[in-house]
Design a protein around this motif. Structure first.
Motif: not given
Length: 176
Positions: A66-68, A122-125, A142-144
Motif C-alpha cells: 500500500d504505497p498510500a 510507481y513504487f519506485r517514485d 536506479a537504486i530504488m
C-alpha cells in the motif's frame, strides 16, 4: 455456470503458480478444471480474458503493498524502511506465484506486462518522492528501481540468506 467459471479460474491460478503463465495452456486449464476446452472458451474468449480473471482472483487473496501508507512517512529513510518492508512482505507471501509471473513476464499479455512495469515505476517514485529533486534522478532512481525489484528481493533472501521475515533498517544507499 458461476461454479464452472470459478473452477476454471482456480485451475488457471494453480497452473500459473506451478508451471507459470507461459506454459499454461487452455487444454491444461480445461483438464485441471474438469471441463472441455470449448467450455473454457465459452467463459473466457481469449488468453487475456482468462489471465485477467486469474490475476484478479489471485490479487484478491493477497494483502497488496500500500504505497498510500508509505506516503504517510515524510522522512525519506522512514518511508524507505516502511515501503520496502511492506513490498518485501508481499513478495514473501506471494513468492511462488510472483516467481513464475516475473519469470514469464515477456510472455504475459501486453496490458498485464505494462501494468507490472507501471506498478513498479510507481513504487519506485513513491519511495523517491521525499528526496530532493536532484537526488531523485540518476543514481537514487536506479537504486530504488533495483531495490523494489522482485528479483532483488529473491537474490537477498534466497541467494544470500537474508531472512525472508526481515524488517529493513534505514541505510544511506544514496551516499557518495
Amino acid at each position: 455456470m458461476d461454479s464452472t467459471r470459478q473452477r476454471i479460474v482456480h485451475a488457471a491460478v494453480a497452473l500459473h503458480g506451478s508451471v507459470g503463465p507461459a506454459r499454461t495452456t487452455i487444454a491444461g486449464v480445461a483438464e485441471k478444471a474438469g471441463v472441455t476446452r470449448l467450455t473454457v472458451y465459452r467463459h473466457f474468449p481469449d488468453d487475456e480474458a482468462l489471465f485477467s480473471a486469474c490475476s484478479s482472483h489471485w490479487r484478491g487473496q493477497q494483502q497488496l503493498p500500500d504505497p498510500a501508507d508509505w506516503s504517510g512517512h515524510s522522512d525519506p529513510l522512514e518511508r524507505l524502511k516502511f515501503g520496502l518492508s511492506d513490498l518485501y512482505r508481499f513478495y514473501r507471501d506471494g513468492e511462488a506465484m510472483l516467481t513464475r509471473i516475473y519469470a514469464d513476464k515477456d510472455a504475459l499479455p501486453k496490458g498485464h506486462r505494462e501494468d507490472l512495469e507501471t506498478r513498479d515505476a510507481y513504487f519506485r517514485d513513491v519511495l523517491c518522492e521525499p528526496f530532493s529533486q536532484q537526488d531523485r534522478t540518476g543514481r537514487l532512481g536506479a537504486i530504488m528501481g533495483h531495490a523494489i525489484s522482485f528479483w532483488t528481493w529473491r537474490s537477498l533472501c534466497h541467494d544470500n540468506w537474508l531472512s525472508t521475515r526481515m524488517r529493513l533498517k534505514p541505510c544511506a544507499l544514496w551516499s557518495p
